[in-house]
Design an enzyme around this catalytic site. Structure first.
Site, mmCIF file in Angstrom:
data_model
loop_
_atom_site.group_PDB
_atom_site.id
_atom_site.type_symbol
_atom_site.label_atom_id
_atom_site.label_comp_id
_atom_site.label_asym_id
_atom_site.label_seq_id
_atom_site.Cartn_x
_atom_site.Cartn_y
_atom_site.Cartn_z
ATOM 1 N N HIS A 1 1.377 5.234 -2.236
ATOM 2 C CA HIS A 1 0.621 5.834 -3.029
ATOM 3 C C HIS A 1 1.686 7.053 -3.603
ATOM 4 O O HIS A 1 2.835 7.346 -2.810
ATOM 5 C CB HIS A 1 -0.498 6.773 -2.746
ATOM 6 N N HIS B 1 0.783 -1.149 -0.059
ATOM 7 C CA HIS B 1 -0.080 -0.089 -0.115
ATOM 8 C C HIS B 1 0.692 1.493 0.102
ATOM 9 O O HIS B 1 1.120 1.789 0.999
ATOM 10 C CB HIS B 1 -0.657 0.054 1.227
ATOM 11 N N ARG C 1 2.558 11.629 8.675
ATOM 12 C CA ARG C 1 3.686 11.934 8.472
ATOM 13 C C ARG C 1 4.888 12.035 9.624
ATOM 14 O O ARG C 1 5.986 12.144 9.367
ATOM 15 C CB ARG C 1 4.002 12.980 7.526
ATOM 16 N N GLU D 1 1.534 2.572 3.802
ATOM 17 C CA GLU D 1 1.186 3.794 3.142
ATOM 18 C C GLU D 1 2.081 4.966 3.702
ATOM 19 O O GLU D 1 1.692 5.891 4.021
ATOM 20 C CB GLU D 1 -0.392 4.157 3.943
ATOM 21 N N HIS E 1 -6.037 0.246 5.825
ATOM 22 C CA HIS E 1 -5.935 0.850 6.869
ATOM 23 C C HIS E 1 -6.217 -0.201 8.206
ATOM 24 O O HIS E 1 -7.307 -0.079 8.782
ATOM 25 C CB HIS E 1 -6.778 2.163 6.907
#
Lengths: 339, 339
Positions: free
Chosen positions: B8, B6, B288, B282, B221
């Site tokens: 992006h 996962h 972050r 992710e 998630h």
């Protein structure tokens, strides 16, 4: 004393829910609703003695904070007038349950919400239920549209008139959606949990508790997805330069223990400070079966808690003192009802 | 090999996302979109070498299954034509990343979905991405309306043409919503998690996997609220007289490990069979920051997994073999890209 802060009158006499069907049918046909049906004390007694009271006794809990059936609130049906009449009928029944069983039930009201109608509309019923019925809280639906999420988020000033009254009366709200009429959602499988998670995030991204430092919300169903993703929420708040969640939210936001397996309860009590967890089962509610893995009802949440490594003091918080603190009027009401 | 299923492209060159803004502005003004900007290989290299590749190396993972930015999909913006042009642009960039870094990234496409437009519309782009680009899966948005949930649930026949193509091509979907435009929801705080929970329940209440026994969904998630409430879901299925979840869903539904604290990972791996969990982070995504409680990034999920009491065999499943199994084309594509 073991206080279950989350019970709904899911076993109410049949004619009560039948009348709701007639009321909504009449509304959609432009007719006046029929008169409300008679419900006798004996019918109420039977519905409770064979329902929530029986389960209380079997499970060894003492007092349930009791409110109208959540899925039955149906704030997406009818309009403000039908919601008001229905809330009045439902809350009156809760009052009668508490009057008949004063040592077992303390009342919480549903509100006459309606999608797109100002929450100001709920103030009179809240006031009536607290002052005349001795109720100690309310259920607040963050999505009166039933799964389309059309009303402003809980941090919006739209809701402030209601919050002002809650603070004045010293009553918390359990933030609890009602039935989903959106086919994307299953009422108890996704809409309830999603409502919990959405409500928590609405609080996190607002200045609600700066403006209402004594306002209190209980997020039911173990807080939806929140404790499982506590690191995510801590990190999101941090990325937004907000204070730690303990400071930002945990003076005002509380979670119940309606989580229906041991690993979930372990996580909840490991992650969330024990001062913020209130014992609850939502018995005779969303999940009614017996778990073949344990031989006990899924919603017999006391059994899970008894297996956790908690001290007697911690358990006393979960079972009693947290509820007495969060529901500011509860101790007074217990004293009154116990006579 | 450690496969992160996962990721992006959240660090794509600025002109790419800027063009999207121009495209949507042009659409709303009834003008044609400007031509797509040039993105050089060097710009892509820089965005990856200072982004996902750097983090892969720091954390000691090997390969990321990589797709366009999820919040950026924006299926609620524009119409079917803008969605198609945007999906084409985004997927092409992912293809170029995989071509430049064939040992580090394998592609997954976004679909040109649009609220209220048949998923049939997505078939050509899916086919193109799998056959021409060597992509191994797609991201499927269960709510192209961006938080108003207007499309039919995933079990509805509405989606079947897309599922038929997925099965034919042997590619799974990660069920992943995009940005919320409904003010009730925070994109990464509630909409993502709620999308996961809603999707799981849509599967539970449908006969989808009876009709498509080889269709596979990854719920990201950590499965939203699902593992935390696994007892609730088991009980709901049981009350509906459905088979156990293991039989009903776990041949087809998988969860990733994007849960950003240790207690959540403990719960996930305790509750969900290890065959159904795919390692993922992710990274450079929703959260972050660095967790002050651990001194490490919240989304460095490998660190949590390394602390779990898992055997080497179990870890090999989580890290590699489950992904190779669920993404049926992955091993072939790895062989091709590694040359």
């Amino acid at each position: 004393m073991i206080i279950d802060c989350h019970g709904h009158y899911t076993t109410s006499p049949r004619q009560h829910e039948a009348w709701r069907g007639e009321q909504i049918a009449a509304h959609s046909e432009g007719r006046a609703a029929p008169p409300r049906p008679t419900v006798t004390d004996d019918e109420i007694r039977a519905s409770i003695e064979n329902g929530q009271l029986k389960v209380q006794q079997e499970r060894g809990t003492d007092l349930t904070i009791f409110s109208p059936r959540a899925a039955g609130m149906g704030h997406h049906l009818g309009d403000a007038t039908t919601s008001e009449a229905w809330a009045t009928a439902c809350n009156e029944l809760i009052y009668r349950v508490c009057a008949l069983f004063p040592r077992n039930f303390v009342g919480v009201c549903m509100l006459p919400q309606s999608a797109g109608v100002s929450p100001r509309n709920c103030i009179a019923e809240l006031e009536r239920c607290v002052q005349q019925y001795g109720f100690v809280g309310c259920n607040l639906n963050p999505d009166p549209s039933g799964g389309f999420w059309k009303d402003p988020p809980l941090g919006d000033r739209y809701w402030y008139p209601l919050y002002e009254k809650m603070v004045e009366l010293d009553v918390p709200a359990m933030v609890h959606v009602s039935a989903a009429c959106n086919p994307a959602f299953h009422t108890t499988g996704s809409h309830y949990l999603n409502g919990d998670t959405a409500a928590f995030m609405q609080c996190l991204t607002s200045d609600l508790f700066k403006n209402f430092p004594t306002l209190k919300f209980i997020i039911p169903h173990g807080g939806g997805a929140v404790p499982y993703h506590w690191g995510r929420f801590r990190g999101l708040a941090q990325d937004m330069k907000l204070p730690p969640l303990s400071e930002l939210l945990l003076n005002n936001v509380f979670f119940d223990t309606c989580v229906y397996h041991l690993p979930g309860q372990e996580l909840l009590t490991k992650v969330i400070p024990l001062d913020n967890i209130l014992f609850a089962s939502e018995m005779i509610g969303a999940v009614r079966g017996i778990d073949p893995e344990t031989g006990h009802h899924y919603d017999d949440t006391k059994r899970y808690i008894e297996q956790l490594p908690l001290s007697a003091g911690d358990k006393a918080k979960l079972y009693e003192s947290n509820s007495r603190r969060v529901y500011g009027r509860l101790s007074g009401q217990i004293a009154k009802q116990f006579g």
